[in-house]
Structures are given as structure tokens and as C-alpha cells.
Design an enzyme around this catalytic site. Structure first.
Site: not given
Ligand code: PLP
Length: 439
Positions: A294-297, A334, A365, A394
């Protein structure tokens, strides 16, 4: 160009001495769209998706790459990752809604969250959702009742808290993990959740999920988490005949924010997960499940940069020079939230030597509204366009209207063409939901 590792793949310095991203001069872009402006390179975004897909395809045909949409959840990105064959992870009704409206097939959606509201679940069940990732005993009960009322069967995964906490360069095994998420292993909670999931007549337990952290540079923590999950699979197989068809090992692959960062590659990450699951399943003598990540970043961060205008420069002799830009904590929280480190450059003099150390501050501010401490940039001048790379994840998602700042516009560039994917908010947007107060 010296910064290619942290900038989008097609970022160059053009003949005018400007930063250019896939054929689009950043100075022209900000002249047209204003600042702060978030600029995404479509090719880098697609390329990151393709690297994950290809790394899996080279090793197995039973996998899913699930984009964690909270990193950057917009109609455009949902559509784009769908086209690249990824599935999607949503963690609220709003993210679900965005993916739905982007036309994302509901059967490829994974719905997460430690406190999905009843309304959010109703909304997802009414429109369809591939998998609900169940996080608690109360949610197991609620979901079973809700699905029973509607009729049919809902596929679920169970979120397990494996007692591993991973950080950039290390992981710790905490035993009893103090986490608001998921089913812990102590007191037999995780096994009990599997038993109840198997017994629930309107739920189909497809497998397990774990997510151990974010911005992780090393594979050790993932290996340990897989090993712990597989022990649980074995225990539940022996106790209740559980067959784990899906093993979702979460996201967390780190990215380069600065030149010093050294994350593992996507290839190494996928290899670690696929071979880890294979070896561990062989150890317990059970069939290898579908492997999900589950990659996001790591999908979106590198594709995005943020451009600001330098408004004031304050030199405090012997201490530091503050370069203030027209954004800050309302478009990139961040640095304040996690002490996150970034680099910066002056995009209108991209070739000038980066010989000046400054602190890039926001316009809000708050004294803590600092974007980059000790940034090494070309000698700054008023009106310069300052660009921060690797802001694709993010940042927009955590943006706020603090101090009455409209959220920035977001554009996507490709082959010299620009598309607006999010319009800049207006001052009227700031008060659109407010009622005049009379009396
Ligand atoms: C945030 C999150 C991700 C993604 O994480 P990254 O560090 O952005 O790859 C995957 N799974 C779950 C459940 C998350 O909360």
C-alpha cells in the site's frame, strides 16, 4: 542539473536559466497560475506506479499494488493510478467519495480507518467497496449487522498490529504495541478477531493487513512483521481452519527528501515483500497468499514540487537569514509536524551557485512556521521563485486555511502541456460555508 534524485525525473535547467519540469518553465507556470503553486510531473507519477507493478510482475502474478490515497487524494490522481492498474486505499468517506467520483472501480477499493462512522460505512456499502479493513471488535459487529440488514456478503481484511514499530533506520519490537489501530497479538485478540470474522455469516474474511510505519529506509522491520503475521496465520489455520488468501503488508517505503537520504529501491522493497512472504509461508507449510502493498508517499512525493514567491528577506547578522515565502504551514505542515527536512532552490536562477545558507520561513503568525532550516540556495532576492522538491505527498492533503490563506492551485505537467487539477481557492471560498451573523 544537480538535484535530479529529489526532483521529478524530467526537471532540467533550461536556456533561460530557469527550472523546467517536463517542458514547462516553472517561471511561466507561476506567472500564469500564481504562487504558492504545486506542480506535479505526470510521467514521474506514472513511472512510480509502473515500477511497483513491474517489480511485482517480474516475481509473481498474484499481487495488488494499492495506492494509499491519503498521500494525495484528488480526482486526477485517483484516475491516473487506476489507469496504471493499481487498487486504492481510502481511509474516510471523503477519500472514498473522491475515488468513487473519479470512476475508480469499487471492487479495487480498500476501506481503512480505526473509527469509520456508521454513515461512512453506509455510504461505502450502498455504493460498493471491495474490502473493508476491519480495525476493531465493535466494527466487526457493526459491519456484520449492517451487511445483514442490506443483504449480501462483504469481503473484509483484519488489521493486525504486529508489535513492530518501524522508523527510517530502525525498527523496534514493542511486544504489546500501544496503538489505536488494529488487533494486537496479546491476549489472543488477533486470533479471536479471525475466529469471529470467519463465523460472521455476512462477512467473508479474505486475509490480513498490517502497516508498521512510514518513511522506512530498511527492509528488516517488514521482514519481522511478515514473520509475525505468518505465525498468526498458522495459529489460526490450526485452530479454525483459516485460509489466508490476502496478505497486505501496508505501505511505508521511504523516499528521498534530501540528497543525503538513502531509501531502498522499489525493486528491493517488492523483492523483500514477495520473497519474505514466500519464505515464511514455506516455513509453516501453507499456500502463498496474494501479496499486497500500500504505497502512498513513494508513489506521489517525488512527482510534486511547490513554488513560492520570496516576499521578505531578513538578515540577522551572526545568527541567520530568514527568507519568507507566500505559503508555509498551511500548504506544508510536515516540517512543523514531524521536523521533516527539505531542500530548496531559486527556480529563476537555477544555474546560480547555491552558496547562501538561509532559513525558509512561511507567512503565518507562528514562529514555528519554518519550511526549511539551513537551506543552501543561490543568493536570494525579493521576488525570486523558490521551489521545494519532494512535496507531492502529505502536503496538499494536510493543507489548511490557517490565517485565512486559500489553498494553492495544483497543476499537472506533461510534454510541455499544463493541466489544472485543483483550482486555487478564492477568498469567497474561505467564507462560502459561513452564515452572516445578524442581530
Ligand atoms: C498511510 C498508510 C499507508 C501509506 O503509507 P506511506 O508511508 O505513504 O507509503 C498505507 N497503509 C495504511 C493503512 C496507511 O495508514
Amino acid at each position: 542539473m544537480t538535484h535530479t534524485l529529489i526532483y521529478p525525473a524530467h526537471a532540467v535547467h533550461n536556456a533561460a536559466g530557469h527550472l523546467q519540469i517536463d517542458g514547462c518553465d516553472v517561471i511561466d507556470l507561476v506567472a500564469e497560475h500564481g504562487t504558492p503553486l504545486m506542480i506535479y510531473e505526470e510521467k514521474t507519477l506514472r513511472d512510480q506506479c509502473r515500477k511497483f507493478m513491474q517489480a511485482f510482475r517480474d516475481r509473481t502474478d498474484d499481487f495488488e499494488v494499492v495506492y494509499a490515497s491519503k498521500a494525495f487524494c484528488t480526482l486526477a490522481v485517483c484516475r491516473l493510478v487506476e489507469q496504471e492498474g493499481l487498487s486504492i486505499d481510502v481511509s474516510s468517506g471523503g477519500e472514498y467519495h473522491t475515488a468513487l467520483r473519479a470512476g475508480f472501480p469499487t471492487e479495487r477499493m480498500f476501506y481503512h480507518g480505526n473509527n469509520k462512522t456508521r454513515w461512512e460505512l453506509e455510504y461505502a456499502l450502498a455504493n460498493g467497496v471491495g474490502y473493508v479493513v476491519v480495525d476493531s471488535f465493535s466494527e466487526l459487529d457493526t459491519l456484520e449487522r449492517m451487511v445483514a440488514d442490506r443483504g449480501g456478503v462483504q469481503k473484509i481484511l483484519l488489521r493486525i498490529t504486529p508489535g513492530i514499530e518501524a522508523h527510517t533506520h530502525s525498527y523496534i519490537q514493542t511486544g504489546q504495541l500501544d496503538s489505536k489501530f488494529g488487533f494486537g497479538l496479546t491476549e489472543g485478540h488477533a486470533a479471536e478477531a479471525i475466529r469471529r470474522g470467519l463465523e460472521a455469516p455476512h462477512l467473508e474474511l479474505a486475509g490480513l493487513h498490517a502497516h508498521i510505519g512510514s518513511q522506512i529506509f530498511e527492509l528488516e522491520g517488514f521482514r519481522k512483521a511478515i514473520s509475525i503475521l505468518v505465525d498468526l496465520v498458522k495459529e489460526a489455520h490450526e485452530a479454525f481452519g483459516f485460509e489466508c488468501r490476502y496478505l497486505n503488508i501496508g505501505g511505508g517505503l521511504g523516499i528521498r527528501y534530501t540528497e543525503e537520504d538513502t531509501p531502498v529501491t522499489i525493486e528491493e522493497y517488492v523483492e523483500g515483500k514477495v520473497s519474505g512472504v514466500r519464505q515464511e509461508m514455506a516455513r509453516v507449510g501453507l499456500p502463498v497468499p496474494r501479496v499486497l502493498v500500500e504505497p502512498g508517499r513513494s508513489i506521489v512525493a517525488k512527482a510534486g514540487v511547490t513554488a513560492y514567491t520570496v516576499g521578505t528577506i531578513k538578515e540577522i547578522p551572526g545568527i541567520r537569514t530568514y527568507v519568507s515565502v507566500d505559503g508555509g504551514m498551511s500548504d506544508n505542515l510536515r516540517p512543523m509536524l514531524y521536523d521533516a527536512r527539505y531542500e530548496a532552490m531559486i527556480a529563476n536562477r537555477a544555474d546560480a551557485p547555491a552558496d547562501t545558507v538561509v532559513t525558509v520561513a512561511g507567512k503565518h503568525c507562528e514562529s514555528g512556521d519554518v519550511l526549511v532550516k539551513n537551506a543552501r540556495i543561490a543568493r536570494p532576492e525579493l521576488g525570486d521563485i523558490l521551489v521545494m522538491p519532494a512535496t507531492g505527498a502529505y502536503c496538499f492533503g494536510m493543507a489548511s486555511n490557517y490565517n485565512g490563506n486559500p489553498r494553492p492551485a495544483v497543476v499537472m505537467v506533461k510534454d510541455g502541456a499544463v493541466r489544472t487539477i485543483v483550482e486555487r481557492e478564492t477568498y469567497d471560498d474561505l467564507i462560502a460555508k459561513q452564515r452572516p451573523f445578524q442581530g
